[in-house]
Scaffold this active site. Structure first.
Site, PDB file in Angstrom:
ATOM      1  N   ARG A  46       0.843  -1.199   0.000  1.00 42.53           N
ATOM      2  CA  ARG A  46       0.000   0.000   0.000  1.00 42.53           C
ATOM      3  C   ARG A  46       0.880   1.252   0.000  1.00 42.53           C
ATOM      4  O   ARG A  46       0.585   2.247  -0.652  1.00 42.53           O
ATOM      5  CB  ARG A  46      -0.949  -0.003   1.225  1.00 42.53           C
ATOM      6  CG  ARG A  46      -1.640   1.337   1.430  1.00 42.53           C
ATOM      7  CD  ARG A  46      -2.865   1.293   2.328  1.00 42.53           C
ATOM      8  NE  ARG A  46      -2.793   0.381   3.438  1.00 42.53           N
ATOM      9  CZ  ARG A  46      -2.109   0.574   4.569  1.00 42.53           C
ATOM     10  NH1 ARG A  46      -1.420   1.685   4.748  1.00 42.53           N
ATOM     11  NH2 ARG A  46      -2.115  -0.348   5.529  1.00 42.53           N
ATOM     12  N   TYR A  98     -17.545  17.923 -13.548  1.00 43.73           N
ATOM     13  CA  TYR A  98     -18.043  16.543 -13.629  1.00 43.73           C
ATOM     14  C   TYR A  98     -19.010  16.288 -12.456  1.00 43.73           C
ATOM     15  O   TYR A  98     -18.727  16.671 -11.315  1.00 43.73           O
ATOM     16  CB  TYR A  98     -16.832  15.594 -13.580  1.00 43.73           C
ATOM     17  CG  TYR A  98     -17.196  14.160 -13.342  1.00 43.73           C
ATOM     18  CD1 TYR A  98     -18.062  13.491 -14.200  1.00 43.73           C
ATOM     19  CD2 TYR A  98     -16.681  13.458 -12.258  1.00 43.73           C
ATOM     20  CE1 TYR A  98     -18.408  12.170 -13.975  1.00 43.73           C
ATOM     21  CE2 TYR A  98     -17.014  12.137 -12.030  1.00 43.73           C
ATOM     22  CZ  TYR A  98     -17.886  11.498 -12.894  1.00 43.73           C
ATOM     23  OH  TYR A  98     -18.228  10.200 -12.671  1.00 43.73           O
ATOM     24  N   ASP A 169      -8.507  20.052 -12.991  1.00 38.39           N
ATOM     25  CA  ASP A 169      -8.812  18.709 -13.482  1.00 38.39           C
ATOM     26  C   ASP A 169      -8.557  18.744 -14.990  1.00 38.39           C
ATOM     27  O   ASP A 169      -9.316  19.358 -15.744  1.00 38.39           O
ATOM     28  CB  ASP A 169     -10.273  18.364 -13.155  1.00 38.39           C
ATOM     29  CG  ASP A 169     -10.658  16.973 -13.640  1.00 38.39           C
ATOM     30  OD1 ASP A 169     -10.011  16.464 -14.576  1.00 38.39           O
ATOM     31  OD2 ASP A 169     -11.624  16.406 -13.097  1.00 38.39           O
ATOM     32  N   LYS A 194      -9.403   7.930 -18.541  1.00 34.32           N
ATOM     33  CA  LYS A 194      -9.805   8.569 -19.784  1.00 34.32           C
ATOM     34  C   LYS A 194      -8.638   8.609 -20.790  1.00 34.32           C
ATOM     35  O   LYS A 194      -8.104   7.578 -21.121  1.00 34.32           O
ATOM     36  CB  LYS A 194     -10.377   9.955 -19.459  1.00 34.32           C
ATOM     37  CG  LYS A 194     -11.413   9.937 -18.314  1.00 34.32           C
ATOM     38  CD  LYS A 194     -12.609   9.119 -18.671  1.00 34.32           C
ATOM     39  CE  LYS A 194     -13.733   8.930 -17.701  1.00 34.32           C
ATOM     40  NZ  LYS A 194     -13.713   9.071 -16.316  1.00 34.32           N
TER      41      LYS A 194
END
Ligand SMILES: Cc1ncc(COP(=O)(O)O)c(C=O)c1O
Length: 378
Positions: A46, A98, A169, A194
């Protein structure tokens, strides 16, 4: 090095053990240590993973930052960035971000004492006059889904005057077209799902920063909260990024052809694409970005017409998401922006007839023929 070279090489060396040219997928949960406090820099997966680290270095180089932090999704990256703001502070946000970002801010993080204010950030002078004080400014440009352009350098100056952070973003543009850190932003966030990955086969996110202290805070949170990107997803994104500089010009060329077709069609109302010279943000986009991208929104006037089009297309696929080599078409009001109330959507101009298309890398004439056939029925 040039951008295409960095896409392929930045942050990665042949594997020191075998010489493998592709960074291996380190699919391990932990690392064997030599003694108490003696190890090779890796304790637990992690906290550190070599495959993830390669991607973090690669994306930091592409955005012109010093470091990046990869997360399990774009939303996990967004959530991580918001932990940089203390309870009681004010966060200003572009008004048509978004829908998932709007939902996280208003429905989840607002309960932890952050105040969110949504403003039009596409007019920097009006923004300066109206925005008041804030600790963090969160923008998308072009905005989702109405493709409003925000002046990154002017908003960075507005944020600096308030000793606030500017976060961009950059999912719609990718660093191929736009590098907000070089224009004064402090943090760039992507849904790597994306354009960066580009093949619709991985969900992920990244926050890239140009300041080491911010990087340390984000890595601390990444380990503490644990929403890390898996080694396999990191490997997929690395593979996708290698062709970013090949894919983006193709996306844009197809985007231009589809935008022009839509704009000229008698059944289409307004078409939103910043590449049109009469788009209000065209000049700012031309100044601050290397292109206009492949995201287009267009208005068919009614939910019925939108439904007919979306159910009749064959090559364009109806689905949420964007940025893959396959053309995806969607209905913001019921899909990406369903979290806004009808009144909020109406105020923003996200009407029921609005359709959004992420133009892929197919042959443009096939896409146009598909849209023309579906529009005939709409
Ligand atoms: C502009 C933008 N930012 C962030 C996100 C969230 O990314 P993810 O779906 O990887 O969590 C999306 C998802 O569609 C997006 O379009």
């Amino acid at each position: 090095m040039g951008f295409a070279t960095d896409c392929i090489h930045a942050g990665q060396e042949p594997d020191p053990t075998t010489g493998a040219i592709v960074p291996p997928i380190y699919q391990t949960a932990t690392y064997v240590q030599q003694g108490i406090g003696r190890h090779k820099g890796y304790e637990y997966a992690r906290t550190q993973n070599p495959t993830r680290e390669v991607l973090e270095r690669n994306l930091a180089a592409l955005e012109g930052g010093v470091d990046g932090c990869c997360f399990a999704s774009g939303m996990a990256a967004t959530n991580a960035v918001l932990t940089l703001v203390d309870a009681g502070k004010r966060v200003v946000v572009s008004d048509n971000v978004y829908g998932g970002t709007h939902r996280l801010f208003t429905k989840v993080l607002a309960r932890y004492g952050l105040e969110f204010v949504f403003l039009d950030t596409s007019d920097a002078a009006a923004f300066e006059a109206r925005s008041g004080d804030f600790a963090l400014l969160w923008i998308e440009t072009p905005t989702n889904p109405l493709m409003k352009v925000c002046d990154i350098a002017a908003l960075a100056a507005a944020a600096r005057r308030r000793q606030a952070l500017l976060v961009v973003d950059n999912t719609f543009m990718s660093p191929f077209f736009q590098r907000p850190l070089t224009l004064g932003a402090d943090i760039v966030v992507h849904s790597t799902t994306k354009f960066l990955n580009g093949h619709s086969d991985s969900v992920g996110g990244v926050a890239v920063v140009k300041d080491r202290a911010l990087a340390e805070k984000l890595h601390y949170y990444q380990n503490a909260a644990g929403a890390i990107l898996s080694p396999f997803d990191a490997w997929l994104v690395l593979r996708g990024v290698k062709t970013l500089a090949l894919r983006m010009p193709r996306h844009e060329e197809n985007g231009r052809r589809v935008a022009e077709f839509l704009r000229g069609h008698r059944k289409v109302g307004k078409t939103y694409w910043p590449g049109f010279p009469d788009h209000p943000g065209h000049d700012v986009q031309r100044r601050q970005a290397g292109g206009f991208g492949a995201m287009i929104a267009f208005d068919l006037g009614s939910l019925e017409a939108a439904r007919t089009l979306l159910e009749r297309v064959r090559l364009c696929s109806l689905g949420e998401s964007l940025g893959g080599v396959e053309t995806l078409i969607s209905h913001p009001a019921t899909m990406t922006h369903a979290g806004y109330t009808p009144a909020e959507r109406e105020a923003l101009g996200i009407r029921d007839g609005l359709v959004r298309i992420s133009v892929g890398c197919e042959d443009a004439e096939d896409l146009i023929a598909d849209l023309a056939r579906a529009l005939d029925a709409a």
